[in-house]
Design a protein around this motif. Structure first.
Motif, PDB file in Angstrom:
ATOM      1  N   ALA A 767       0.817  -1.208   0.000  1.00  0.00           N
ATOM      2  CA  ALA A 767       0.000   0.000   0.000  1.00  0.00           C
ATOM      3  C   ALA A 767       0.855   1.264   0.000  1.00  0.00           C
ATOM      4  CB  ALA A 767      -0.935  -0.003   1.212  1.00  0.00           C
ATOM      5  N   SER A 768       2.056   1.163   0.565  1.00  0.00           N
ATOM      6  CA  SER A 768       2.914   2.350   0.658  1.00  0.00           C
ATOM      7  C   SER A 768       3.731   2.590  -0.604  1.00  0.00           C
ATOM      8  CB  SER A 768       3.867   2.208   1.852  1.00  0.00           C
ATOM      9  OG  SER A 768       4.761   1.130   1.640  1.00  0.00           O
ATOM     10  N   LEU A 769       3.682   1.650  -1.551  1.00  0.00           N
ATOM     11  CA  LEU A 769       4.474   1.822  -2.766  1.00  0.00           C
ATOM     12  C   LEU A 769       3.935   2.957  -3.612  1.00  0.00           C
ATOM     13  CD1 LEU A 769       5.046  -1.893  -3.864  1.00  0.00           C
ATOM     14  CD2 LEU A 769       6.667  -0.363  -2.766  1.00  0.00           C
ATOM     15  N   ASN A 770       4.851   3.736  -4.157  1.00  0.00           N
ATOM     16  CA  ASN A 770       4.492   4.843  -5.040  1.00  0.00           C
ATOM     17  C   ASN A 770       4.710   4.377  -6.468  1.00  0.00           C
ATOM     18  OD1 ASN A 770       3.861   7.279  -6.147  1.00  0.00           O
ATOM     19  ND2 ASN A 770       5.844   8.243  -5.668  1.00  0.00           N
ATOM     20  N   LEU A 771       3.635   3.914  -7.108  1.00  0.00           N
ATOM     21  CA  LEU A 771       3.755   3.357  -8.445  1.00  0.00           C
ATOM     22  C   LEU A 771       3.893   4.462  -9.486  1.00  0.00           C
ATOM     23  CD1 LEU A 771       1.113   0.518  -8.225  1.00  0.00           C
ATOM     24  CD2 LEU A 771       3.570   0.347  -8.038  1.00  0.00           C
ATOM     25  N   LYS A 772       4.908   4.346 -10.303  1.00  0.00           N
ATOM     26  CA  LYS A 772       5.177   5.352 -11.319  1.00  0.00           C
ATOM     27  C   LYS A 772       4.536   4.941 -12.640  1.00  0.00           C
ATOM     28  CE  LYS A 772       9.561   6.495  -9.092  1.00  0.00           C
ATOM     29  NZ  LYS A 772      11.037   6.570  -9.254  1.00  0.00           N
ATOM     30  N   GLU A 773       4.882   5.674 -13.689  1.00  0.00           N
ATOM     31  CA  GLU A 773       4.375   5.351 -15.009  1.00  0.00           C
ATOM     32  C   GLU A 773       4.913   3.992 -15.457  1.00  0.00           C
ATOM     33  OE1 GLU A 773       2.155   7.123 -16.586  1.00  0.00           O
ATOM     34  OE2 GLU A 773       2.099   8.545 -14.937  1.00  0.00           O
ATOM     35  N   LYS A 784      11.197 -15.382 -16.502  1.00  0.00           N
ATOM     36  CA  LYS A 784      10.498 -16.481 -15.839  1.00  0.00           C
ATOM     37  C   LYS A 784      11.062 -16.691 -14.448  1.00  0.00           C
ATOM     38  CE  LYS A 784       9.239 -21.340 -16.428  1.00  0.00           C
ATOM     39  NZ  LYS A 784       9.347 -22.535 -17.289  1.00  0.00           N
ATOM     40  N   GLY A 785      10.190 -16.722 -13.450  1.00  0.00           N
ATOM     41  CA  GLY A 785      10.607 -16.911 -12.071  1.00  0.00           C
ATOM     42  C   GLY A 785      10.792 -15.626 -11.296  1.00  0.00           C
ATOM     43  N   ASP A 786      10.815 -14.462 -11.978  1.00  0.00           N
ATOM     44  CA  ASP A 786      10.976 -13.180 -11.292  1.00  0.00           C
ATOM     45  C   ASP A 786       9.720 -12.820 -10.511  1.00  0.00           C
ATOM     46  OD1 ASP A 786      13.443 -12.996 -12.356  1.00  0.00           O
ATOM     47  OD2 ASP A 786      13.018 -11.333 -13.727  1.00  0.00           O
ATOM     48  N   ILE A 787       9.901 -12.180  -9.353  1.00  0.00           N
ATOM     49  CA  ILE A 787       8.780 -11.671  -8.566  1.00  0.00           C
ATOM     50  C   ILE A 787       8.603 -10.197  -8.923  1.00  0.00           C
ATOM     51  CG2 ILE A 787       7.811 -11.353  -6.271  1.00  0.00           C
ATOM     52  CD1 ILE A 787       8.218 -14.255  -7.066  1.00  0.00           C
ATOM     53  N   VAL A 788       7.397  -9.842  -9.375  1.00  0.00           N
ATOM     54  CA  VAL A 788       7.113  -8.480  -9.841  1.00  0.00           C
ATOM     55  C   VAL A 788       5.798  -8.010  -9.217  1.00  0.00           C
ATOM     56  CG1 VAL A 788       8.322  -8.838 -12.029  1.00  0.00           C
ATOM     57  CG2 VAL A 788       5.873  -9.353 -11.872  1.00  0.00           C
ATOM     58  N   LEU A 789       5.428  -6.783  -9.530  1.00  0.00           N
ATOM     59  CA  LEU A 789       4.096  -6.279  -9.213  1.00  0.00           C
ATOM     60  C   LEU A 789       3.229  -6.420 -10.453  1.00  0.00           C
ATOM     61  CD1 LEU A 789       4.314  -2.943  -7.174  1.00  0.00           C
ATOM     62  CD2 LEU A 789       3.240  -5.072  -6.485  1.00  0.00           C
ATOM     63  N   ALA A 790       2.034  -6.969 -10.289  1.00  0.00           N
ATOM     64  CA  ALA A 790       1.121  -7.132 -11.418  1.00  0.00           C
ATOM     65  C   ALA A 790      -0.261  -6.608 -11.035  1.00  0.00           C
ATOM     66  CB  ALA A 790       1.036  -8.601 -11.838  1.00  0.00           C
ATOM     67  N   GLN A 791      -0.951  -6.055 -12.020  1.00  0.00           N
ATOM     68  CA  GLN A 791      -2.273  -5.484 -11.783  1.00  0.00           C
ATOM     69  C   GLN A 791      -3.336  -6.545 -12.065  1.00  0.00           C
ATOM     70  OE1 GLN A 791      -3.292  -2.098 -14.240  1.00  0.00           O
ATOM     71  NE2 GLN A 791      -4.419  -1.146 -12.573  1.00  0.00           N
ATOM     72  N   PHE A 792      -4.059  -6.932 -10.999  1.00  0.00           N
ATOM     73  CA  PHE A 792      -5.082  -7.976 -11.113  1.00  0.00           C
ATOM     74  C   PHE A 792      -6.274  -7.419 -11.893  1.00  0.00           C
ATOM     75  CE2 PHE A 792      -8.393 -10.717  -8.860  1.00  0.00           C
ATOM     76  CZ  PHE A 792      -8.137 -11.803  -9.681  1.00  0.00           C
ATOM     77  N   ASN A 799      -0.554  -6.444  -6.965  1.00  0.00           N
ATOM     78  CA  ASN A 799      -0.193  -7.526  -6.069  1.00  0.00           C
ATOM     79  C   ASN A 799       1.128  -8.163  -6.517  1.00  0.00           C
ATOM     80  OD1 ASN A 799      -2.900  -7.873  -4.474  1.00  0.00           O
ATOM     81  ND2 ASN A 799      -3.493  -7.790  -6.632  1.00  0.00           N
ATOM     82  N   ARG A 800       1.755  -8.844  -5.564  1.00  0.00           N
ATOM     83  CA  ARG A 800       2.976  -9.576  -5.899  1.00  0.00           C
ATOM     84  C   ARG A 800       2.640 -10.766  -6.790  1.00  0.00           C
ATOM     85  NH1 ARG A 800       6.525 -11.330  -1.070  1.00  0.00           N
ATOM     86  NH2 ARG A 800       4.603 -12.359  -0.411  1.00  0.00           N
ATOM     87  N   ALA A 801       3.470 -10.974  -7.810  1.00  0.00           N
ATOM     88  CA  ALA A 801       3.201 -12.060  -8.738  1.00  0.00           C
ATOM     89  C   ALA A 801       4.514 -12.641  -9.243  1.00  0.00           C
ATOM     90  CB  ALA A 801       2.350 -11.586  -9.908  1.00  0.00           C
ATOM     91  N   ASN A 834       2.527  -3.450 -19.731  1.00  0.00           N
ATOM     92  CA  ASN A 834       2.282  -2.192 -18.995  1.00  0.00           C
ATOM     93  C   ASN A 834       1.488  -2.408 -17.716  1.00  0.00           C
ATOM     94  OD1 ASN A 834      -0.169  -2.745 -20.082  1.00  0.00           O
ATOM     95  ND2 ASN A 834      -0.331  -0.889 -21.336  1.00  0.00           N
ATOM     96  N   GLN A 835       1.118  -3.677 -17.427  1.00  0.00           N
ATOM     97  CA  GLN A 835       0.472  -3.999 -16.152  1.00  0.00           C
ATOM     98  C   GLN A 835       1.469  -4.603 -15.162  1.00  0.00           C
ATOM     99  OE1 GLN A 835      -2.809  -6.290 -18.222  1.00  0.00           O
ATOM    100  NE2 GLN A 835      -4.042  -5.314 -16.619  1.00  0.00           N
ATOM    101  N   LEU A 836       2.750  -4.481 -15.456  1.00  0.00           N
ATOM    102  CA  LEU A 836       3.804  -4.999 -14.593  1.00  0.00           C
ATOM    103  C   LEU A 836       4.694  -3.859 -14.120  1.00  0.00           C
ATOM    104  CD1 LEU A 836       4.957  -8.166 -16.589  1.00  0.00           C
ATOM    105  CD2 LEU A 836       3.321  -8.063 -14.704  1.00  0.00           C
ATOM    106  N   ARG A 837       5.261  -4.026 -12.932  1.00  0.00           N
ATOM    107  CA  ARG A 837       6.202  -3.061 -12.375  1.00  0.00           C
ATOM    108  C   ARG A 837       7.296  -3.835 -11.631  1.00  0.00           C
ATOM    109  NH1 ARG A 837       3.219  -0.542 -14.994  1.00  0.00           N
ATOM    110  NH2 ARG A 837       2.181   1.470 -14.565  1.00  0.00           N
ATOM    111  N   PRO A 838       8.515  -3.298 -11.587  1.00  0.00           N
ATOM    112  CA  PRO A 838       9.545  -3.935 -10.753  1.00  0.00           C
ATOM    113  C   PRO A 838       9.201  -3.797  -9.275  1.00  0.00           C
ATOM    114  CG  PRO A 838      10.322  -1.844 -11.634  1.00  0.00           C
ATOM    115  CD  PRO A 838       9.003  -2.114 -12.294  1.00  0.00           C
ATOM    116  N   LEU A 839       9.716  -4.720  -8.465  1.00  0.00           N
ATOM    117  CA  LEU A 839       9.387  -4.758  -7.041  1.00  0.00           C
ATOM    118  C   LEU A 839      10.663  -4.728  -6.219  1.00  0.00           C
ATOM    119  CD1 LEU A 839       7.095  -5.020  -4.966  1.00  0.00           C
ATOM    120  CD2 LEU A 839       7.261  -7.486  -5.171  1.00  0.00           C
ATOM    121  N   ASP A 840      10.662  -3.951  -5.133  1.00  0.00           N
ATOM    122  CA  ASP A 840      11.823  -3.834  -4.258  1.00  0.00           C
ATOM    123  C   ASP A 840      12.143  -5.197  -3.646  1.00  0.00           C
ATOM    124  OD1 ASP A 840      13.099  -3.305  -1.449  1.00  0.00           O
ATOM    125  OD2 ASP A 840      13.379  -1.459  -2.600  1.00  0.00           O
ATOM    126  N   PRO A 841      13.440  -5.554  -3.575  1.00  0.00           N
ATOM    127  CA  PRO A 841      13.816  -6.876  -3.019  1.00  0.00           C
ATOM    128  C   PRO A 841      13.325  -7.105  -1.605  1.00  0.00           C
ATOM    129  CG  PRO A 841      15.698  -5.852  -4.109  1.00  0.00           C
ATOM    130  CD  PRO A 841      14.606  -4.818  -4.072  1.00  0.00           C
TER     131      PRO A 841
END
Length: 992
Positions: A767-773, A784-792, A799-801, A834-841
């Protein structure tokens, strides 16, 4: 001698008064440069001539002195240089800038001393003779009568008192064989007298005793320039020349006329001094000008200029001019001339410059340090080395933390050194030369030994993913660096060379491991940037590197590096592993090294004799599986006992997965016995006890743990059989509240713990993440296998995906499709780029919150089977139709699923799901609805399982009686027919 006398029309000085000062230079036997005693960085100065005296003239370049001129100057220099004096102007001469003064050092009249020792003559004057002049004449007569100084008339004394100067090398390098001089005096201390200071780091000196006039640049430093003139002037000026003598007796020279000054100024193009140029020059002048110095030649540049270290005396203490200039911010460290110096001197100069920068002294007033991502830390602990990751990284078990705690094992990167990389077999990267040797060197000396660790700094480093994009917060991790000291006094002490700084060594609690590695040539010292944190023993590391380089050791050797091909049977097929079995069974026992502890009873071993790595499992000994109680304890015990130790193994066979089975001994102790005695393993006699060495000892060890009720036997009751992975009594089974988040076919579903603090923490972080463009194509390439942010897609929440699949190659468009699995909920769907974002480790590293479960004791048809759709719908209606918390009881754990690779994969919990409102289990509801059936009973069932099956049997009987679901056509096929046993052929059967 009449040439030394001159008739002077002197005028008394009006309102003359006594002044204080310090003698800065002695130009000749009768001329001094006196500077004022003030707080100014460059005090005013005055050139004065001793009243009524005339000393012999010193030679200009390449000429000859007047007799006794050098001795006269030397007497006055040694008498006055650097001394506090008081002086008064006695008279002046029209059109002559210098004043004629009486000078006193304390109560000593300098002029009288010069005359008394016969090093000057008294001038004649017209007019009234003063008492002072009368006294000088008296003293001169005494000196004449005694034949001292200028008045020495002994045979050959006059000729001996004339210097025959060799041609000056200043301005004409051909007059000096610079390379020959260097070869003859390299590293030797040469005596010299400084005649001129051109700038803070450039001197013109007489080399004694030949009086060769040369220019010397101070090695390792460069002071600010004093400016220059681009053209030579043909008009003589009253600016002091660079001649050794300066203006000795220039009474006859008057100041320039206005026309001469205009002509002179038009002939020059002046370049102003650099900032602090004058101050640096003055700093050097007051320390070495007209002083005796020692010069150690370090080298010669391409213009035949001499490069050397200059030492002067400060009382009884020798001082290094370069160090003094650097420490006070008057010069900069320069590598080109510092490279000619000894390593120790070079390091000291560099360290002094760093300190001057930190203090922002003079040249560094406006210095802005380069940005660095290192941060100083202070954390000391002791512990035992359990793993050597590489030549510059180890893992130490902290003594202050409880045994088995995940935090007890701390990764320590050795400060300020870098060793060859071991590569990555998964990426087909081979080890760099000497990488294996560096790790093996540390392994043989550190594993199992007590060390003291001093953590010094941490640094944020980018993750090595091969991406060319700049590293952001999500692409980096923080690494801790420290110095490690081996406390034992074995052969490690022999490897340690004596350090160059005894004070630093005396503070070391043991042998510095980083220094050991560097001294053997297995690594290099990092050249840190200014203000970057570094090892507290950095100088010792540099000294060790110098020794390794000189000895041509390891990576500094000109020889070809050793090579070794290792066959990794863990990454090959099971068939190839079986082909190796005869080689591993040739000798009953063979040596091995434990490379990694995969679980409590399964290890990765390196077999030196066969140069191969194998997966090895203990015969008949089984520890708890991953995520089961005491699994981590078993792994921790094995890491402490055998990780990277030399062991002996006896291979018995190889299973269908390519894992070799057998026994393992460390220090003549069977490791299986160690596990069983600690209550961290069970003995499986079904393997074949007759083939297991020490089988009776293994059984005794297990019985001992049972009697003491250790670890996995804490609930053991004598006479009761305890099944693997299950508790004796239902009340001891693990249970907690969950919500069902996703339903799959076959009675499988995902749950999320209700009261798990990790759930709230992860949700809060998201919830505290500031999602950019949307990310720029090329800068973010999910694999394959990476953990990212994805828009459900259902509610547009982020959410984490986990990326399950994606387009081949690099991303080409924002519309490229990716299959993602939501690790906290169990859903899976396809989304666009464009529904994916990198996620902090820090967020992505936490394990997924969704746990895959399956209804225990039941056989539920899959979606492809008859009644599979109905079963899935029935399960969904009873778990997802309304938000509700269920009580989940774990009956068994199935760890055969391996890692999570998408929906439906990973370890499975076999559970009973209870609706507390109706006090009915979902398992019973599925049976009652006729969409599931009970598993077949086994021959030997534990009591708790028999009780559960008996209880559920009545719900299945009800569905069968009412012909519900799969029972609508009566009894279904027997379980026995699903896997029919092979039948014997009838008598007489054969070919038709």
């Amino acid at each position: 001698m009449a040439a030394f006398r001159s008739l002077v029309m002197a005028q008394p000085a009006g309102n003359s008064r006594w002044l204080r000062g310090k003698v800065k230079a002695v130009l000749s036997g009768d001329t001094l440069v006196i500077m004022g005693i003030t707080k100014a960085e460059i005090p005013p100065e005055k050139t004065v001539v001793l009243a009524h005296l005339s000393a012999p003239r010193l030679a200009r370049r390449g000429g000859q002195d007047d007799p006794f001129a050098w001795d006269s100057r030397e007497f006055l220099r040694k008498l006055c240089i650097g001394k506090d004096v008081v002086f008064r102007t006695e008279y002046t001469i029209p059109n002559f800038s210098r004043e004629f003064c009486s000078v006193f050092i304390g109560t000593t009249n300098v002029g009288n001393e010069v005359i008394t020792h016969g090093w000057a003559k008294v001038k004649e004057v017209k007019g009234e003779v003063t008492p002072e002049h009368t006294e000088l004449l008296r003293l001169e007569e005494q000196a004449r009568q005694h034949g001292i100084g200028l008045w020495d008339r002994s045979p050959g004394s006059v000729d001996a008192a004339i210097r025959n100067l060799p041609p000056s090398a200043v301005g004409d390098p051909s007059n000096l064989d610079a390379m020959g001089l260097l070869a003859a005096n390299k590293g030797k201390s040469m005596e010299a007298i400084v005649e001129q200071v051109r700038d803070g780091s450039s001197l013109r000196v007489y080399l004694l005793p030949e009086f060769q006039f040369v220019q010397v640049f101070v090695a390792g430093i460069q002071a600010p320039s004093m400016g220059r003139r681009t053209q030579e002037s043909t008009i003589a000026t009253d600016v002091p020349s660079d001649e050794p003598n300066g203006e000795t007796n220039a009474e006859s020279r008057g100041p320039l006329t206005s026309a001469q000054r205009i002509t002179a100024s038009s002939a020059f193009t002046e370049v102003s001094p650099d900032a602090f140029g004058r101050e640096a020059k003055h700093f050097t002048e007051i320390r070495v000008l007209n002083r005796d110095v020692r010069i150690v030649l370090e080298g010669v540049d391409k213009f035949s200029n001499l490069i050397g270290s200059v030492y002067y005396a400060d009382g009884d203490t020798p001082k290094d001019l370069a160090m003094e200039l650097i420490e006070n911010g008057y010069a900069k460290y320069v590598e080109w001339s510092a490279s000619m110096m000894e390593d120790e001197a070079r390091r000291k100069l560099k360290a002094a410059e760093l300190q001057a920068k930190k203090n922002k002294l003079r040249l560094w007033t406006n210095y802005v340090p380069p940005s660095t991502n290192s941060k100083a830390i202070s954390d000391n602990f002791t512990g035992k080395v359990v793993e050597v990751v590489s030549g510059d990284c180890i893992i130490v078990a902290d003594d202050s933390l409880p045994f088995g705690s995940p935090a007890a094992e701390r990764r320590v990167n050795l400060s300020s050194i870098r060793c060859p990389k071991l590569g990555n077999p998964r990426r087909d990267e081979k080890p760099a030369p000497y990488a294996r040797e560096a790790r093996e060197f540390l392994r043989t000396r550190l594993i199992g030994h007590q060390v003291q660790v001093s953590m010094e700094y941490s640094r944020k480093v980018p993750l090595a993913d091969g991406s060319a994009a700049p590293a952001g917060p999500a692409d980096s991790r923080v690494m801790g660096f420290g110095s490690v000291f081996l406390l034992s006094q074995g052969k490690e002490r022999e490897d340690a060379s004596p350090a160059i700084f005894p004070t630093a060594v005396s503070q070391q609690p043991g042998v510095n491991v980083a220094e050991l590695i560097i001294a053997r040539g297995f690594g290099a010292v990092i050249r840190h940037r200014d203000f970057e944190e570094r090892s507290n023993y950095y100088d010792n590391l540099l000294a060790a590197e110098s020794r390794a380089t000189a000895g041509r050791k390891g990576i500094h050797s000109a020889k070809d590096p050793p090579s070794m091909h290792v066959t990794d049977l863990l990454t090959t097929s099971a068939k190839k592993a079986k082909d190796f079995l005869p080689f591993l069974q040739r000798n009953r026992r063979m040596s091995a090294v434990v490379e990694y502890v995969l679980s409590g009873h399964r290890f990765k071993l390196f077999i030196p004799k066969e140069t191969c790595s194998i997966a090895f499992s203990l015969s008949g000994v089984r520890c708890p599986g991953r995520d089961e109680p005491y699994s981590n304890d078993a792994i921790s015990l094995m890491r402490r006992k055998i990780m990277q130790r030399d062991v002996e193994i006896e291979v018995e066979t190889v299973d269908k997965t390519g894992t070799f089975l057998g026994s393992l001994w460390e220090s003549k102790t069977n490791v299986g016995i160690t596990l069983l005695e600690a209550g961290l393993a069970r003995l499986q006699t079904g393997f074949g006890a007759d083939r297991i060495p020490d089988a009776h000892l293994l059984a005794q060890a297990e019985q001992s743990a049972k009697r003491q009720k250790l670890k996995i036997w804490e609930n053991y009751v004598e006479g009761e059989e305890v099944s693997n992975g299950a508790a004796n009594d239902k009340k001891h089974k693990e249970e907690f509240k969950v919500v069902v988040t996703e339903v799959l076919g076959g009675g499988k579903f995902y749950v999320q713990a209700v009261e798990d603090k990790k759930v709230a923490s992860i949700q809060q972080q998201l919830a505290s993440l500031n999602l950019k463009e949307a990310p720029v194509i090329g800068a973010f390439n999910p694999k394959k296998g990476d953990i990212v942010l994805a828009q459900f897609s259902a509610d547009n929440s982020w959410n984490r995906a986990m990326v399950v699949s994606g387009p081949r190659g690099a991303v080409q468009s924002t519309k490229d499709k990716f299959e993602v699995f939501y690790i906290d909920y169990g859903n899976q769907e396809a989304v666009t780029y464009n529904q994916l974002r990198p996620l902090d480790p820090s967020v992505s590293s936490a394990p997924g919150l969704a746990q895959l479960c399956q209804l225990a004791y039941l056989k539920v048809p899959t979606l492809e089977e008859d009644y599979g759709q109905e079963a899935a719908m029935h399960l969904s209606e009873n778990t997802l139709s309304e938000p509700k918390a269920f009580k989940l009881v774990i009956e068994e754990r199935d760890a055969s699923g391996g890692k999570v690779k998408g929906q439906g994969t990973g370890n499975i919990l076999l559970v009973t799901l209870i609706d507390e409102e109706s006090d009915t289990s979902i398992n019973a509801i599925m049976l009652k609805g006729g969409v599931a059936r009970l598993e077949k009973r086994r021959r030997w069932e534990p009591k708790d399982r028999q009780q559960m099956l008996d209880e559920l049997e009545k719900y299945q009987a009800e569905a069968r009686t009412n012909r519900l679901g799969m029972w609508e056509y009566g009894d279904i096929e027997s379980d026995d027919e699903e896997n029919p046993l092979p039948t014997a052929k009838k008598a007489g059967a054969g070919k038709r």
